[in-house]
Design a protein around this motif. Sequence first.
Motif, short mmCIF file in Angstrom:
data_model
loop_
_atom_site.label_atom_id
_atom_site.label_comp_id
_atom_site.label_asym_id
_atom_site.label_seq_id
_atom_site.Cartn_x
_atom_site.Cartn_y
_atom_site.Cartn_z
N ARG A 367 -2.87 -5.58 0.11
CA ARG A 367 -2.20 -5.59 0.65
C ARG A 367 -1.26 -7.00 0.98
O ARG A 367 -1.89 -7.56 1.78
CB ARG A 367 -0.94 -4.38 1.41
CG ARG A 367 -1.10 -3.56 0.65
CD ARG A 367 -0.73 -2.70 -0.25
NE ARG A 367 0.80 -3.20 -0.54
CZ ARG A 367 1.74 -2.60 -1.37
NH1 ARG A 367 0.80 -2.31 -2.87
NH2 ARG A 367 2.72 -2.86 -1.62
N GLY A 400 6.74 -4.13 -5.18
CA GLY A 400 6.09 -4.15 -3.36
C GLY A 400 7.76 -3.99 -2.30
O GLY A 400 8.74 -3.36 -3.76
N ASP A 417 6.86 -7.19 1.47
CA ASP A 417 4.86 -5.69 1.46
C ASP A 417 4.50 -6.87 -0.28
O ASP A 417 5.56 -5.83 -1.14
CB ASP A 417 4.98 -4.82 1.92
CG ASP A 417 3.85 -4.88 2.06
OD1 ASP A 417 2.94 -5.05 1.70
OD2 ASP A 417 3.62 -3.70 2.11
N PRO A 419 1.51 -6.09 -3.33
CA PRO A 419 -0.11 -5.57 -3.52
C PRO A 419 -0.65 -6.93 -3.96
O PRO A 419 0.10 -7.80 -4.78
CB PRO A 419 -0.37 -4.87 -4.82
CG PRO A 419 1.22 -5.33 -5.18
CD PRO A 419 2.17 -5.79 -4.39
#
Length: 422
Positions: A367, A400, A417, A419
Amino acid sequence: MQQDALTGDRNTTLKETVVGTLRGAGTATGQLASGLGTALTALLVLLWLALTAVTSLIGVGLLMAPGVLRALHAVSARERTRLARWGPEVVAPEPPPTRLRPALVDPTTRRELRWMLRHSTLGLLLGLLGVWLPLFAVRDTAFPLYWTFMPKGLTATSIGIGSAHSWPEALAVALLGLGWISIVLGLTPAMARAQAGPGRRLLAAGPETDLSLRVVELTATRAAALDAHATELRRIERSLHDGAQNRLVGVTVLVGAARRMVARDPAAADELLERAQSAAEQALAELRTVSRSILPPVLADRGLTGALSGLAADCAVPCRTDVDVPERCAASVEATAYFVVAEALTNVAKHSGATHATVTARARGGRLRLRVEDDGRGGADEDGGSGLTGIRRRVAAHDGSLTVASPPGGPTTLEVDLPCGA
């Protein structure tokens, strides 16, 4: 002729079989090696969990429980990301709790614990075999090429049984290497499936999870991604039409006028050509600006760390960066991170009245987490034309999340956030 055609077909089939076997073994070896990394992490978390359980008898472990639960969920999420790279996506359940009492009865946490027990034991063993077997195969197969140059005490086989003191014995070691190759080609795909099986069964959303909500969410994010893509194409088209294209039309008109005047008024023609050159340079500059807005070349040249440092240096508000991204993410993810930070810093400079800003980036467990914070007046409104809607669409396109905290009086904190591999 027919016999030649049949022979050619058999050769083609044999070649495809050999290539497919080699490719499958190579892919399986890479999958086992990547699983070894998550297995080692799972083993460390399992030991931490055991220590927490033992020390909970005296109360100390209760303080560590939230941390070990977060670590459990993090390594599980990392395994889901790894499995998605090597096969179908593992649909994650709803985020499990990190408080001790709810976690004890949470089915997702229990399945993650069962997976961790299997992956840190059987998965670790399979990962080690997936790394060692190719090394054994190379070492023993090539043994006749170098055994005469080694000290006598170091001429044993890879498994330490027997030693070579003559050419026949060295060739016997090479035959052992061919056996290792056969094992690698024949067994590693099954080993990779056995290593990934518990994760695909236990880390996916269970029967108690309402997947219809997940389908609705994915449908919404897909629609947002398509809408963001269409908006970006319209922006590029508008920039090219209103900027570079108009200037290039002006260049064409000026050059045509200069050609008509060059015979009767060379001085005026030279002036027109100078204006045409200036317009062409401006069009070239605008084309460069548009191309940079599609995919900044600084990302390819300096990576995300250098690109974010450049954004901070160009920001009108003093900005500090703290970037810890050891490995490159997918190009689309890096581009999204770049534009998110660029838009956020633009908002800081235009609307916040801040005197200082901080950009933080961390890549952990598959992440990428971004944080942009300023000490301005706060009150950022997603519906107020601040660009937050565009940021949310970019982030949603990668599945996200975006969180904005901006109370009146500040500070404003934007957290993203993403990936790493999407």
